[in-house]
Scaffold this motif. Structure first.
Motif, mmCIF file in Angstrom:
data_model
loop_
_atom_site.group_PDB
_atom_site.id
_atom_site.type_symbol
_atom_site.label_atom_id
_atom_site.label_comp_id
_atom_site.label_asym_id
_atom_site.label_seq_id
_atom_site.Cartn_x
_atom_site.Cartn_y
_atom_site.Cartn_z
ATOM 1 N N ILE A 240 1.665 17.705 -12.283
ATOM 2 C CA ILE A 240 0.931 18.777 -12.199
ATOM 3 C C ILE A 240 2.197 19.934 -12.246
ATOM 4 O O ILE A 240 1.812 21.017 -12.674
ATOM 5 C CB ILE A 240 0.642 19.106 -10.694
ATOM 6 C CG1 ILE A 240 -0.778 18.084 -10.541
ATOM 7 C CG2 ILE A 240 0.486 20.354 -10.261
ATOM 8 C CD1 ILE A 240 -1.389 18.010 -9.101
ATOM 9 N N PHE A 241 3.390 19.628 -11.955
ATOM 10 C CA PHE A 241 4.451 20.689 -11.758
ATOM 11 C C PHE A 241 5.195 20.428 -12.882
ATOM 12 O O PHE A 241 5.944 19.742 -13.654
ATOM 13 C CB PHE A 241 5.055 20.582 -10.600
ATOM 14 C CG PHE A 241 4.227 21.436 -9.446
ATOM 15 C CD1 PHE A 241 4.142 22.590 -9.441
ATOM 16 C CD2 PHE A 241 3.671 20.607 -8.579
ATOM 17 C CE1 PHE A 241 3.204 23.166 -8.645
ATOM 18 C CE2 PHE A 241 3.088 21.106 -7.541
ATOM 19 C CZ PHE A 241 3.023 22.598 -7.652
ATOM 20 N N PHE B 178 0.905 -1.343 0.074
ATOM 21 C CA PHE B 178 -0.031 0.024 0.126
ATOM 22 C C PHE B 178 0.936 1.232 -0.023
ATOM 23 O O PHE B 178 0.710 2.005 -0.882
ATOM 24 C CB PHE B 178 -0.789 0.000 1.190
ATOM 25 C CG PHE B 178 -1.751 1.244 1.252
ATOM 26 C CD1 PHE B 178 -2.797 1.655 0.640
ATOM 27 C CD2 PHE B 178 -1.079 2.262 2.408
ATOM 28 C CE1 PHE B 178 -3.344 2.832 0.816
ATOM 29 C CE2 PHE B 178 -1.950 3.369 2.517
ATOM 30 C CZ PHE B 178 -2.955 3.880 1.813
ATOM 31 N N ALA B 179 2.033 1.200 0.930
ATOM 32 C CA ALA B 179 2.755 2.300 0.695
ATOM 33 C C ALA B 179 3.409 2.869 -0.449
ATOM 34 O O ALA B 179 3.801 3.827 -0.988
ATOM 35 C CB ALA B 179 3.709 2.493 2.432
ATOM 36 N N LEU B 180 4.106 1.616 -1.160
ATOM 37 C CA LEU B 180 4.753 1.790 -2.267
ATOM 38 C C LEU B 180 3.682 2.347 -3.282
ATOM 39 O O LEU B 180 4.216 3.228 -4.220
ATOM 40 C CB LEU B 180 5.210 0.333 -2.744
ATOM 41 C CG LEU B 180 5.879 0.365 -3.992
ATOM 42 C CD1 LEU B 180 7.296 1.044 -3.809
ATOM 43 C CD2 LEU B 180 6.364 -1.215 -4.432
ATOM 44 N N PHE C 230 1.836 6.553 -6.958
ATOM 45 C CA PHE C 230 0.779 7.429 -7.462
ATOM 46 C C PHE C 230 1.099 9.090 -7.161
ATOM 47 O O PHE C 230 0.953 9.548 -8.043
ATOM 48 C CB PHE C 230 -0.615 7.001 -6.719
ATOM 49 C CG PHE C 230 -1.552 7.902 -7.176
ATOM 50 C CD1 PHE C 230 -2.209 7.724 -8.566
ATOM 51 C CD2 PHE C 230 -2.224 8.585 -6.448
ATOM 52 C CE1 PHE C 230 -3.310 8.440 -8.833
ATOM 53 C CE2 PHE C 230 -3.219 9.618 -6.661
ATOM 54 C CZ PHE C 230 -3.778 9.507 -7.840
ATOM 55 N N PHE C 231 1.512 9.147 -6.082
ATOM 56 C CA PHE C 231 1.832 10.429 -5.700
ATOM 57 C C PHE C 231 2.913 11.198 -6.332
ATOM 58 O O PHE C 231 2.554 12.310 -6.720
ATOM 59 C CB PHE C 231 1.888 10.479 -4.132
ATOM 60 C CG PHE C 231 2.297 12.003 -3.589
ATOM 61 C CD1 PHE C 231 1.319 12.798 -3.415
ATOM 62 C CD2 PHE C 231 3.679 12.481 -3.378
ATOM 63 C CE1 PHE C 231 1.417 14.045 -2.776
ATOM 64 C CE2 PHE C 231 3.771 13.802 -2.887
ATOM 65 C CZ PHE C 231 2.761 14.447 -2.679
ATOM 66 N N THR C 232 3.795 10.480 -6.699
ATOM 67 C CA THR C 232 5.072 10.851 -7.333
ATOM 68 C C THR C 232 4.486 11.227 -8.991
ATOM 69 O O THR C 232 4.824 12.271 -9.649
ATOM 70 C CB THR C 232 6.114 9.918 -7.532
ATOM 71 O OG1 THR C 232 6.713 9.657 -6.184
ATOM 72 C CG2 THR C 232 7.403 10.281 -8.315
ATOM 73 N N CYS C 233 3.861 10.197 -9.516
ATOM 74 C CA CYS C 233 3.419 10.473 -10.877
ATOM 75 C C CYS C 233 2.309 11.663 -10.887
ATOM 76 O O CYS C 233 2.488 12.604 -11.813
ATOM 77 C CB CYS C 233 2.685 9.319 -11.363
ATOM 78 S SG CYS C 233 3.926 7.888 -11.672
#
Length: 55
Positions: free
Chosen positions: A54-55, A39-41, A46-49
């Protein structure tokens, strides 16, 4: 006709089925620690992608 369509004992008597090894035992269930790590991985990936788009 009094014979059933499927006889379970006939499948075990087939020569090919007799030559097969016995079925493998299902592996034990993974520990909850591995579930949290997965789950953490997944969350970090997902957060990194998402953040990189966005930036």
């Amino acid at each position: 006709m009094t014979r059933r369509l499927v006889l379970t004992s006939e499948s075990a008597r087939h020569p090919f089925r007799q030559s097969l090894p016995p079925p493998a035992v299902a592996p034990a269930r993974r520990s909850d620690d591995e579930d949290w790590k997965l789950f953490a991985l997944s969350f970090a990936a997902f957060f990194t992608c998402f953040y990189s788009f966005i930036f």
